[in-house]
Design a protein around this motif. Structure first.
Motif, PDB file in Angstrom:
ATOM      1  N   GLU A 296     -17.402  -4.424  63.534  1.00  0.00           N
ATOM      2  CA  GLU A 296     -17.634  -3.968  64.905  1.00  0.00           C
ATOM      3  C   GLU A 296     -16.644  -4.637  65.855  1.00  0.00           C
ATOM      4  N   LYS A 297     -16.396  -5.926  65.636  1.00  0.00           N
ATOM      5  CA  LYS A 297     -15.416  -6.637  66.474  1.00  0.00           C
ATOM      6  C   LYS A 297     -14.003  -6.093  66.255  1.00  0.00           C
ATOM      7  N   VAL A 298     -13.701  -5.727  65.003  1.00  0.00           N
ATOM      8  CA  VAL A 298     -12.392  -5.135  64.706  1.00  0.00           C
ATOM      9  C   VAL A 298     -12.236  -3.820  65.458  1.00  0.00           C
ATOM     10  N   ARG A 299     -13.315  -3.026  65.491  1.00  0.00           N
ATOM     11  CA  ARG A 299     -13.277  -1.754  66.226  1.00  0.00           C
ATOM     12  C   ARG A 299     -13.034  -1.994  67.719  1.00  0.00           C
ATOM     13  N   GLU A 300     -13.757  -2.963  68.277  1.00  0.00           N
ATOM     14  CA  GLU A 300     -13.619  -3.253  69.706  1.00  0.00           C
ATOM     15  C   GLU A 300     -12.216  -3.771  70.032  1.00  0.00           C
ATOM     16  N   GLN A 301     -11.705  -4.640  69.162  1.00  0.00           N
ATOM     17  CA  GLN A 301     -10.346  -5.159  69.363  1.00  0.00           C
ATOM     18  C   GLN A 301      -9.324  -4.039  69.231  1.00  0.00           C
ATOM     19  N   GLY A 302      -9.600  -3.093  68.321  1.00  0.00           N
ATOM     20  CA  GLY A 302      -8.718  -1.936  68.154  1.00  0.00           C
ATOM     21  C   GLY A 302      -8.621  -1.112  69.425  1.00  0.00           C
ATOM     22  N   LYS A 303      -9.755  -0.973  70.105  1.00  0.00           N
ATOM     23  CA  LYS A 303      -9.759  -0.206  71.362  1.00  0.00           C
ATOM     24  C   LYS A 303      -8.836  -0.840  72.397  1.00  0.00           C
ATOM     25  N   VAL A 304      -8.822  -2.173  72.414  1.00  0.00           N
ATOM     26  CA  VAL A 304      -7.953  -2.889  73.362  1.00  0.00           C
ATOM     27  C   VAL A 304      -6.493  -2.589  73.056  1.00  0.00           C
ATOM     28  N   TRP A 305      -6.127  -2.678  71.769  1.00  0.00           N
ATOM     29  CA  TRP A 305      -4.730  -2.436  71.374  1.00  0.00           C
ATOM     30  C   TRP A 305      -4.325  -0.983  71.613  1.00  0.00           C
ATOM     31  N   TRP A 306      -5.225  -0.049  71.268  1.00  0.00           N
ATOM     32  CA  TRP A 306      -4.888   1.365  71.477  1.00  0.00           C
ATOM     33  C   TRP A 306      -4.739   1.657  72.964  1.00  0.00           C
ATOM     34  N   ALA A 307      -5.563   1.017  73.789  1.00  0.00           N
ATOM     35  CA  ALA A 307      -5.456   1.203  75.244  1.00  0.00           C
ATOM     36  C   ALA A 307      -4.131   0.662  75.763  1.00  0.00           C
ATOM     37  N   MET A 308      -3.708  -0.477  75.227  1.00  0.00           N
ATOM     38  CA  MET A 308      -2.413  -1.049  75.622  1.00  0.00           C
ATOM     39  C   MET A 308      -1.278  -0.102  75.239  1.00  0.00           C
ATOM     40  N   GLU A 309      -1.384   0.502  74.051  1.00  0.00           N
ATOM     41  CA  GLU A 309      -0.353   1.463  73.628  1.00  0.00           C
ATOM     42  C   GLU A 309      -0.329   2.670  74.557  1.00  0.00           C
ATOM     43  N   ALA A 310      -1.510   3.130  74.943  1.00  0.00           N
ATOM     44  CA  ALA A 310      -1.589   4.309  75.815  1.00  0.00           C
ATOM     45  C   ALA A 310      -1.025   4.019  77.206  1.00  0.00           C
ATOM     46  N   ASN A 311      -1.285   2.810  77.704  1.00  0.00           N
ATOM     47  CA  ASN A 311      -0.872   2.460  79.068  1.00  0.00           C
ATOM     48  C   ASN A 311       0.571   1.973  79.159  1.00  0.00           C
ATOM     49  N   LYS A 312       1.008   1.205  78.141  1.00  0.00           N
ATOM     50  CA  LYS A 312       2.318   0.555  78.233  1.00  0.00           C
ATOM     51  C   LYS A 312       3.357   1.077  77.245  1.00  0.00           C
ATOM     52  N   GLY A 313       2.931   1.968  76.342  1.00  0.00           N
ATOM     53  CA  GLY A 313       3.868   2.492  75.354  1.00  0.00           C
ATOM     54  C   GLY A 313       3.627   1.891  73.979  1.00  0.00           C
ATOM     55  N   ALA A 314       4.132   2.581  72.957  1.00  0.00           N
ATOM     56  CA  ALA A 314       3.841   2.204  71.570  1.00  0.00           C
ATOM     57  C   ALA A 314       4.335   0.812  71.210  1.00  0.00           C
ATOM     58  N   ASN A 315       5.422   0.375  71.787  1.00  0.00           N
ATOM     59  CA  ASN A 315       5.987  -0.938  71.445  1.00  0.00           C
ATOM     60  C   ASN A 315       5.902  -1.919  72.603  1.00  0.00           C
ATOM     61  N   TRP A 316       4.801  -1.881  73.331  1.00  0.00           N
ATOM     62  CA  TRP A 316       4.632  -2.726  74.515  1.00  0.00           C
ATOM     63  C   TRP A 316       4.759  -4.214  74.194  1.00  0.00           C
ATOM     64  N   TYR A 317       4.286  -4.613  73.007  1.00  0.00           N
ATOM     65  CA  TYR A 317       4.295  -6.036  72.638  1.00  0.00           C
ATOM     66  C   TYR A 317       5.717  -6.553  72.437  1.00  0.00           C
ATOM     67  N   LEU A 318       6.652  -5.648  72.117  1.00  0.00           N
ATOM     68  CA  LEU A 318       8.044  -6.076  71.943  1.00  0.00           C
ATOM     69  C   LEU A 318       8.654  -6.489  73.277  1.00  0.00           C
ATOM     70  N   GLN A 319       8.287  -5.785  74.339  1.00  0.00           N
ATOM     71  CA  GLN A 319       8.789  -6.149  75.670  1.00  0.00           C
ATOM     72  C   GLN A 319       8.261  -7.527  76.069  1.00  0.00           C
ATOM     73  N   THR A 320       6.979  -7.762  75.799  1.00  0.00           N
ATOM     74  CA  THR A 320       6.372  -9.056  76.113  1.00  0.00           C
ATOM     75  C   THR A 320       6.995 -10.153  75.271  1.00  0.00           C
ATOM     76  N   TYR A 321       7.224  -9.849  73.974  1.00  0.00           N
ATOM     77  CA  TYR A 321       7.809 -10.834  73.065  1.00  0.00           C
ATOM     78  C   TYR A 321       9.225 -11.196  73.502  1.00  0.00           C
ATOM     79  N   ALA A 322      10.012 -10.175  73.865  1.00  0.00           N
ATOM     80  CA  ALA A 322      11.389 -10.426  74.318  1.00  0.00           C
ATOM     81  C   ALA A 322      11.391 -11.287  75.579  1.00  0.00           C
ATOM     82  N   SER A 323      10.423 -11.031  76.451  1.00  0.00           N
ATOM     83  CA  SER A 323      10.321 -11.826  77.672  1.00  0.00           C
ATOM     84  C   SER A 323       9.946 -13.268  77.369  1.00  0.00           C
ATOM     85  N   SER A 324       9.022 -13.454  76.401  1.00  0.00           N
ATOM     86  CA  SER A 324       8.580 -14.817  76.075  1.00  0.00           C
ATOM     87  C   SER A 324       9.694 -15.615  75.423  1.00  0.00           C
TER      88      SER A 324
END
Length: 394
Positions: free
Chosen positions: A59-87
């Motif tokens: 159930e927690k995996v499902r809930e965490q999945g919703k967070v990641w899918w929402a991030m993809e929908a809002n920021k794009g499929a590779n949103w984490y790469l932009q954050t990683y490059a910035s870090s």
């Protein structure tokens, strides 16, 4: 011609929608041991309480999945790469927004990457994609074809270990699974002759194949793991890097759990009895698969120091119980029973990251200090071995 690009066809499927485990009414009433398949196809034995824990985890995996899918929908499929490059650019840019995004990504990864997104997130954030981009596209395929018929001590040991690599798994323990694991391991043994092959890598490569779903990506994940993520020489002939890590861990345990460390020492408990497998197999033989994957989520993003957090957390969880033991065998049983039933990754990782902390700069100093000691010991051991061989010959 053989191609390594195709997706591996597993007899189970990792889906964004994860099913609930439902033990029979008889099993629930009798509280008997039941067998069930986890997210990665492994058969797990446990009682109904364990099943309930696994359902909560799913159930927690499902809930965490919703967070990641929402991030993809809002920021794009590779949103984490932009954050990683910035870090990565933080050293030259101390903008508050960059810092906030980097911390947010770190927290999100520590809470777990959804199984369906793991392949692409690992491949990108670990540096495997970058490493692969430095060679021709046909590199892995050409390598596998070139070494297909070669026989070396490494290939012989790999062949010996394949049947013992997660026996009973519905795909890994099949001719197709054995062949895929073999190609990845043999290919890497020729890429890095200093490492060649070391027992323990078979379990690591097997799990990488289950997650990445293509041999080529599993190969590059193994390459970045051994060449960039872990400390050097962990898997060379003398295992010097592994010896260094265990000595550093022993020192950390004495600082973080001084009473327990003193008790284990007085009892004659050698840390290597459990830690060798942890550091060589990266917990893949010790922890349930989803818990191992959660550890690897952080490992591929934050680096090898994560292994110390997790190892210390295991001892911390059972500190009071271990303090009551009088025999080495009893201590080992407690630790093994604990790791094999850590079905909820959060139970382990909350302690690992919220209750255990140490400076990575101090870790580097400790490694350098222990490296000198380990190399001196290995050199002395080699001299004794050579002396005994000469005395036998004479």
């Amino acid at each position: 011609m053989y191609t390594t690009q195709r997706k591996i066809d597993l007899p189970f499927e990792i889906q964004p929608e994860i099913s609930i485990l439902r033990p029979s009414i008889h099993a629930r009433r009798a509280n008997i041991v039941v067998k069930f398949q986890d997210l990665y196809g492994f058969t797990v034995e446990g009682n109904v309480d364990d099943v309930n824990i696994l359902n909560e985890v799913r159930e927690k995996v499902r809930e965490q999945g919703k967070v990641w899918w929402a991030m993809e929908a809002n920021k794009g499929a590779n949103w984490y790469l932009q954050t990683y490059a910035s870090s990565v650019a933080l050293k030259s840019s101390l903008r508050f927004s960059v810092l906030v995004n980097a911390i947010a990504l770190k927290k999100l990864i520590r809470k777990g990457i959804p199984p369906a997104l793991r392949p692409k997130v690992w491949f990108s954030l670990s540096g495997a994609a970058k490493k692969k981009s430095t060679v021709p596209d046909s590199y892995y395929n050409d390598l596998i074809i070139a070494v297909a018929d070669k026989v070396t001590p490494a290939t012989k040991q790999i062949d010996h270990d394949l049947p013992r690599t997660f026996p009973g798994h519905p795909w890994l323990d099949t001719p197709e699974g054995h062949a895929a694991v073999r190609r990845v391991l043999v290919g890497y043994s020729f890429r890095d002759s200093d490492v060649g092959y070391c027992q323990g890598l078979n379990y690591v490569a097997a799990l990488l194949l289950l997650v990445m779903r293509t041999e080529e990506e599993a190969f590059w994940m193994l390459a970045v793991l051994l060449e960039n993520v872990l400390v050097s020489d962990c898997y060379t002939d003398n295992l010097s890097g592994c010896h260094v890590e265990q000595r550093v861990f022993k020192d950390l345990l004495s600082k973080k759990c001084p009473r327990l460390s003193a008790h284990l020492k007085a009892m004659g408990f050698d840390i290597s009895l459990v830690a060798t497998e942890w550091f060589l197999c990266l917990f893949s033989k010790s922890l349930p698969s989803e818990t191992t994957m959660r550890v690897w989520d952080v490992l591929f993003y934050e680096g090898a120091q994560v292994l110390f957090n997790v190892a210390l957390a295991i001892f911390k969880m059972k500190e009071e119980e271990l303090l009551m033991t009088h025999y080495v065998g009893d201590a080992i049983k407690i630790i093994q029973n604990t790791t094999h039933h850590l079905f909820d990754p959060d139970d382990l990782l909350t302690i690992a990251f919220d209750k255990i902390s140490f400076m990575t700069t101090n870790l580097s100093k400790q490694r350098k200090k222990q490296e000198t000691v380990v190399m001196a010991e290995l050199d002395q051991r080699l001299r004794r071995l050579n002396t005994s061989k000469l005395s036998v010959i004479s």
